[in-house]
Scaffold this motif. Structure first.
Motif, short mmCIF file in Angstrom:
data_model
loop_
_atom_site.label_atom_id
_atom_site.label_comp_id
_atom_site.label_asym_id
_atom_site.label_seq_id
_atom_site.Cartn_x
_atom_site.Cartn_y
_atom_site.Cartn_z
N TYR A 269 0.85 -1.22 0.10
CA TYR A 269 0.08 -0.05 -0.03
C TYR A 269 0.71 1.23 0.11
O TYR A 269 0.57 2.43 -0.72
N PHE A 272 2.18 1.89 -3.19
CA PHE A 272 1.28 2.26 -4.33
C PHE A 272 0.89 3.77 -4.08
O PHE A 272 0.71 4.38 -5.22
N LYS A 275 3.60 6.17 -5.19
CA LYS A 275 3.74 6.34 -6.57
C LYS A 275 2.56 6.86 -7.27
O LYS A 275 2.83 8.10 -8.25
N PHE A 295 -7.64 0.04 -4.15
CA PHE A 295 -6.68 -0.66 -3.51
C PHE A 295 -6.87 -1.46 -2.43
O PHE A 295 -6.70 -2.63 -2.04
#
Length: 329
Positions: A269, A272, A275, A295
């Motif tokens: 997580y 992600f 990013k 997610f």
């Protein structure tokens, strides 16, 4: 003859309690328990507080167990699955008993070691077994106790003890034991033996004899003599179905299921998230949030599916709101 008459009377009393819809017991919880929950406690008292509460999901086995601990003012150890269950127990104990818990994990405990209630997940028991046994608990509560069905698993050895390896696995010794499970019998009669043996080692003394009498070892050995088995376990188990509880659970209920991420999920997580934020000029925008929700929902989704299945199996409808259209479909 005397022992036989006592046993017949005992079983008759337990069967009559099981059919009751109300109890005169005064349970000292901050929130009053439902009548059928008091009946479960009365049943447990007549079963020497060594029994299985196998009520269907949604009937409140957790408050029932807390009611027993409050009634007896018992030093209590709750063993439950890892994750959100610990949070649920902590919240429910605060709600019904008004008390804080000592929370145990793999690395030790948080809170007051002298607290009445201690909560630990199954996988941490082995590491903390010596320290737990120093506390001398009165009551052991095993949540989702069907997870202890395999007597040779590490979690079963740690919680219940294992005589061939008693130096390593002495188990948690308590006078009273309450097992909670909405699915007491998964596939085979033998899956109940481990719990029954711990509750009543004289009545259920030998696994091989139990298996030979009731079958269910594999596909070539179908279960048998189930009526007799039901009579034997009826003095150690109470089970009510939602459809048979009239009126008391008619109101809407809210269930909170906090989802605890594993270290691997947390790492994934954070990567992600980093990013996404890298391309949003350092701020969290409305465009970024849906991707984060998606997610996280992938992690929550299996737990939600299990919950809905359990509610449907108990004959209860579920109304859900979600922005996750693909998952809803």
């Amino acid at each position: 003859k005397r022992l036989y008459k006592e046993e017949v009377t005992r079983r008759s009393t337990l069967n009559s309690i099981r059919k009751k819809t109300d109890s005169d017991l005064d349970i000292p919880t901050l929130i009053q328990l439902y009548n059928y929950q008091k009946v479960a406690i009365e049943f447990g008292l007549h079963a020497d507080l060594r029994f299985i509460d196998a009520d269907q999901m949604g009937l409140g086995k957790t408050p029932t167990a807390i009611g027993i601990a409050e009634l007896k003012n018992a030093k209590t150890l709750v063993v439950c699955p890892k994750g959100s269950k610990r949070t649920v127990w902590e919240r429910q104990i605060k709600l019904f008993a008004g008390k804080d818990c000592c929370i145990w994990g793999n690395d030790g405990y948080e809170g007051d070691i002298n607290a009445q209630y201690h909560v630990i997940h199954y996988d941490a028991v082995k590491k903390q077994l010596k320290e737990l046994n120093k506390i001398k608990f009165d009551l052991l509560i095993g949540d989702e106790a069907h997870k202890l069905k395999n007597h040779k698993s590490i979690r079963s050895k740690a919680v219940l003890g294992y005589y061939p390896e008693r130096a390593v696995y002495p188990g948690i010794k308590t006078k009273w034991v309450v097992f909670l499970t909405g699915t007491p019998l998964l596939n085979k009669p033998i899956e109940l033996f481990t719990l029954l043996h711990h509750l009543d080692p004289k009545e259920f003394a030998n696994a091989w004899t139990f298996l030979k009498r009731y079958g269910g070892k594999d596909s070539n050995d179908p279960p048998r003599n189930l009526d007799e088995l039901f009579k034997r376990i009826s003095k150690r188990m109470i089970r009510r179905l939602t459809k048979n509880i009239r009126g008391e659970t008619a109101n809407k209920q809210r269930f909170d299921f906090p989802v605890e991420l594993t270290p691997a999920q947390t790492d994934a997580y954070l990567k992600f998230e980093a990013k996404l934020l890298k391309h949003s000029r350092g701020g969290v925008s409305a465009a970024v949030m849906p991707a984060l929700w998606d997610f996280l929902f992938e992690i929550k989704f299996p737990i939600l599916c299990k919950f809905v299945e359990e509610m449907n199996d108990s004959g209860r409808g579920v109304l859900m709101w979600t922005i996750q259209r693909a998952h809803a479909e």
